[in-house]
Motif scaffolding. Structure first.
Motif, PDB file in Angstrom:
ATOM      1  N   TYR A  93       0.435  -1.354  -0.009  1.00 38.80           N
ATOM      2  CA  TYR A  93      -0.074  -0.043  -0.015  1.00 38.80           C
ATOM      3  C   TYR A  93       0.891   1.300  -0.159  1.00 38.80           C
ATOM      4  O   TYR A  93       0.341   2.258  -0.748  1.00 38.80           O
ATOM      5  CB  TYR A  93      -0.750  -0.541   1.125  1.00 38.80           C
ATOM      6  N   LYS A  96       2.264   1.596  -3.538  1.00 37.18           N
ATOM      7  CA  LYS A  96       1.265   2.246  -4.209  1.00 37.18           C
ATOM      8  C   LYS A  96       0.861   3.283  -3.739  1.00 37.18           C
ATOM      9  O   LYS A  96       0.903   4.244  -5.094  1.00 37.18           O
ATOM     10  CB  LYS A  96       0.691   1.513  -4.537  1.00 37.18           C
ATOM     11  N   ARG A  97       0.825   3.907  -2.859  1.00 35.60           N
ATOM     12  CA  ARG A  97       0.337   5.390  -3.002  1.00 35.60           C
ATOM     13  C   ARG A  97       1.200   6.216  -3.175  1.00 35.60           C
ATOM     14  O   ARG A  97       1.468   7.869  -3.551  1.00 35.60           O
ATOM     15  CB  ARG A  97      -0.305   5.170  -1.372  1.00 35.60           C
ATOM     16  N   VAL A 100       2.000   6.878  -6.632  1.00 35.04           N
ATOM     17  CA  VAL A 100       0.923   7.504  -7.239  1.00 35.04           C
ATOM     18  C   VAL A 100       1.030   9.050  -6.679  1.00 35.04           C
ATOM     19  O   VAL A 100       1.051   9.934  -7.514  1.00 35.04           O
ATOM     20  CB  VAL A 100      -0.695   7.420  -6.867  1.00 35.04           C
ATOM     21  N   LYS A 374     -15.929   8.321  -0.038  1.00 36.61           N
ATOM     22  CA  LYS A 374     -15.568   7.880  -0.188  1.00 36.61           C
ATOM     23  C   LYS A 374     -15.386   6.717   0.911  1.00 36.61           C
ATOM     24  O   LYS A 374     -15.070   5.389   0.827  1.00 36.61           O
ATOM     25  CB  LYS A 374     -14.745   8.540   0.261  1.00 36.61           C
ATOM     26  N   ILE A 380     -14.351   0.518  -3.571  1.00 33.36           N
ATOM     27  CA  ILE A 380     -13.729   0.667  -4.738  1.00 33.36           C
ATOM     28  C   ILE A 380     -12.316   1.326  -4.618  1.00 33.36           C
ATOM     29  O   ILE A 380     -11.692   2.332  -3.724  1.00 33.36           O
ATOM     30  CB  ILE A 380     -14.346   2.019  -5.459  1.00 33.36           C
ATOM     31  N   ALA A 381     -11.795   0.149  -4.737  1.00 32.86           N
ATOM     32  CA  ALA A 381      -9.930   0.460  -4.347  1.00 32.86           C
ATOM     33  C   ALA A 381      -8.953   1.653  -3.860  1.00 32.86           C
ATOM     34  O   ALA A 381      -8.513   1.912  -3.265  1.00 32.86           O
ATOM     35  CB  ALA A 381      -9.575  -0.908  -4.483  1.00 32.86           C
ATOM     36  N   TRP A 382      -9.389   2.530  -5.602  1.00 32.96           N
ATOM     37  CA  TRP A 382      -8.560   3.046  -5.511  1.00 32.96           C
ATOM     38  C   TRP A 382      -9.054   4.398  -5.014  1.00 32.96           C
ATOM     39  O   TRP A 382      -8.444   5.796  -4.667  1.00 32.96           O
ATOM     40  CB  TRP A 382      -8.825   3.787  -7.530  1.00 32.96           C
ATOM     41  N   LEU A 383      -9.895   5.131  -4.290  1.00 33.71           N
ATOM     42  CA  LEU A 383     -10.566   5.906  -3.224  1.00 33.71           C
ATOM     43  C   LEU A 383      -9.591   5.668  -2.153  1.00 33.71           C
ATOM     44  O   LEU A 383      -9.511   7.583  -1.973  1.00 33.71           O
ATOM     45  CB  LEU A 383     -12.187   5.095  -2.963  1.00 33.71           C
ATOM     46  N   LYS A 384      -9.250   4.722  -1.878  1.00 31.45           N
ATOM     47  CA  LYS A 384      -8.051   4.975  -0.861  1.00 31.45           C
ATOM     48  C   LYS A 384      -7.064   5.499  -1.475  1.00 31.45           C
ATOM     49  O   LYS A 384      -6.137   5.989  -0.145  1.00 31.45           O
ATOM     50  CB  LYS A 384      -7.878   3.369  -0.230  1.00 31.45           C
ATOM     51  N   TYR A 385      -6.464   5.543  -2.190  1.00 31.52           N
ATOM     52  CA  TYR A 385      -5.371   6.280  -2.974  1.00 31.52           C
ATOM     53  C   TYR A 385      -5.643   8.218  -2.947  1.00 31.52           C
ATOM     54  O   TYR A 385      -4.973   9.461  -2.840  1.00 31.52           O
ATOM     55  CB  TYR A 385      -4.753   6.483  -4.300  1.00 31.52           C
ATOM     56  N   LEU A 386      -7.166   8.958  -2.280  1.00 31.20           N
ATOM     57  CA  LEU A 386      -7.436  10.237  -2.040  1.00 31.20           C
ATOM     58  C   LEU A 386      -7.506  10.156  -1.035  1.00 31.20           C
ATOM     59  O   LEU A 386      -7.902  11.482  -1.338  1.00 31.20           O
ATOM     60  CB  LEU A 386      -8.432  10.396  -3.428  1.00 31.20           C
TER      61      LEU A 386
END
Length: 386
Positions: A93, A96-97, A100, A374, A380-386
């Motif tokens: 995590y 990846k974060r 990004v 969120k 929705i997996a990609w939301l945790k990166y925002l």
């Protein structure tokens, strides 16, 4: 590799952490408004106590809290994430974060500020946090005491490296410019990268944040946590004043401005952020620890809850407010043209403050919507990166 790194917390986020994160995000808006409407007024770093407009100086001092507190909270949040995930999952995590964030800085934020296909990549705070998260991913398997010692060594000792200056052409110039020397790196095809936020001291900050993460575990009572934070913040501020009075290490020397006590105080508090000096971090993180203790006490209040909305979706708010400010600026430039040399700007800093008050609620509304979305759509997996 399959066991969580710490005790599992209860459901939900810690509102005090989100509230403090939201508080510094709202403060950040003030500095970005200055960069939007007051860009024609040059601001040195650290601010020149002999010439700076006092109102702008004190506002800049307040927003100096943003980056150190945010990076430290990122470390704490990484620890809390690790209590619910395995070491491998936590590392993945963070990597990846981090990637990004680095990509957003290079491919979106640089262009947002300076135009499409700008020749300069600004390696600023989002890039820095991304790098720090990746480095933290490599370190989190180490014993907590070793992490604490390493973080303290970096934060307290990196100013010993200030005298090391490498010139372009040296084989280590580029990595050193990214680590500790604010500089410009020439890239192929005429591009350049400006290392606005050299990352070495910030790595120390995120590691220290992770190291104190157990303070925020469910097994630690809130009153005990508050006492620890108050002791920590008080000790850091006392150390700051003692070292600053000594005037021999940790930042550039301060000076007395004859006949002007206010500017003498301004000199005392004019600290180096790029890269952040020991004294800069002692002051800002000391205040941050006391603020976090306060938000722990006020976590049920309306103000804390409102701030936690910003802190629950920090990247969304960051991208939103910068985009809105760019649209406002270019709209004003198109309508009225440049009125301050080659740029559009307001003639009085009071207008910057007026814009600040006027924009908080309009920016709060979409941030609150996204924060709720969120929280509701964890699938929705990609939301945790925002």
């Amino acid at each position: 590799m399959n066991a969580p790194l710490g005790p599992k917390p209860g459901a939900g986020r810690l509102q005090s952490i989100d509230a403090l994160r939201g508080f510094v995000m709202v403060l950040m808006l003030l500095d970005h408004l200055r960069e939007t409407w007051f860009l024609h007024v040059p601001v040195a770093d650290p601010i020149d106590a002999t010439t700076a407009l006092p109102a702008m100086y004190w506002a800049r001092l307040a927003v100096s809290l943003c980056a150190p507190i945010f990076v430290a909270l990122t470390g704490i949040s990484a620890y809390l994430f690790s209590t619910k995930h395995t070491l491998a999952e936590t590392r993945m995590y963070l990597v990846k974060r981090g990637l990004v964030l680095m990509a957003l800085e290079v491919f979106f934020l640089s262009e947002l500020y300076w135009g499409i296909a700008a020749p300069t990549f600004w390696l600023q705070v989002i890039w820095c946090i991304g790098v720090c998260m990746i480095v933290l991913a490599l370190l989190i398997g180490m014993p907590r005491r070793l992490l604490l010692a390493g973080g303290l060594l970096i934060v307290c000792g990196h100013n010993l490296l200030d005298g090391i200056r490498l010139e372009p052409g040296h084989p280590l110039f580029a990595p050193w410019a990214m680590l500790h020397q604010r500089d410009v790196i020439e890239l192929p095809f005429g591009f350049v990268a400006k290392t606005t936020y050299p990352v070495l001291p910030w790595i120390g900050v995120i590691v220290l944040g992770f190291a104190i993460g157990p303070w925020f575990s469910p097994g630690v009572a809130a009153p005990a946590r508050r006492r620890r934070l108050i002791w920590l913040g008080t000790a850091m501020l006392l150390t700051f004043f003692l070292v600053r009075l000594w005037n021999g290490y940790g930042d550039t020397p301060w000076f007395v401005v004859e006949g002007d006590p206010m500017r003498t105080v301004m000199s005392f508090l004019a600290l180096t952020k790029y890269p952040p000096s020991l004294l800069f971090l002692l002051l800002t993180l000391g205040v941050g620890a006391l603020l976090l203790a306060a938000f722990e006490l006020l976590r049920e209040g309306r103000i804390s809850a409102a701030l936690a909305v910003f802190g629950g979706a920090p990247m969304f708010f960051y991208l939103l407010h910068l985009s809105v400010l760019r649209l406002l600026y270019h709209g004003a430039l198109a309508l009225w043209g440049p009125n301050q040399g080659s740029v559009f700007g307001v003639g009085n800093y009071g207008w910057v403050l007026a814009w600040y008050v006027a924009l908080i609620i309009p920016l709060y509304i979409p941030t609150a919507w996204f924060s709720r979305f969120k929280a509701a759509r964890r699938d929705i997996a990609w939301l945790k990166y925002l």
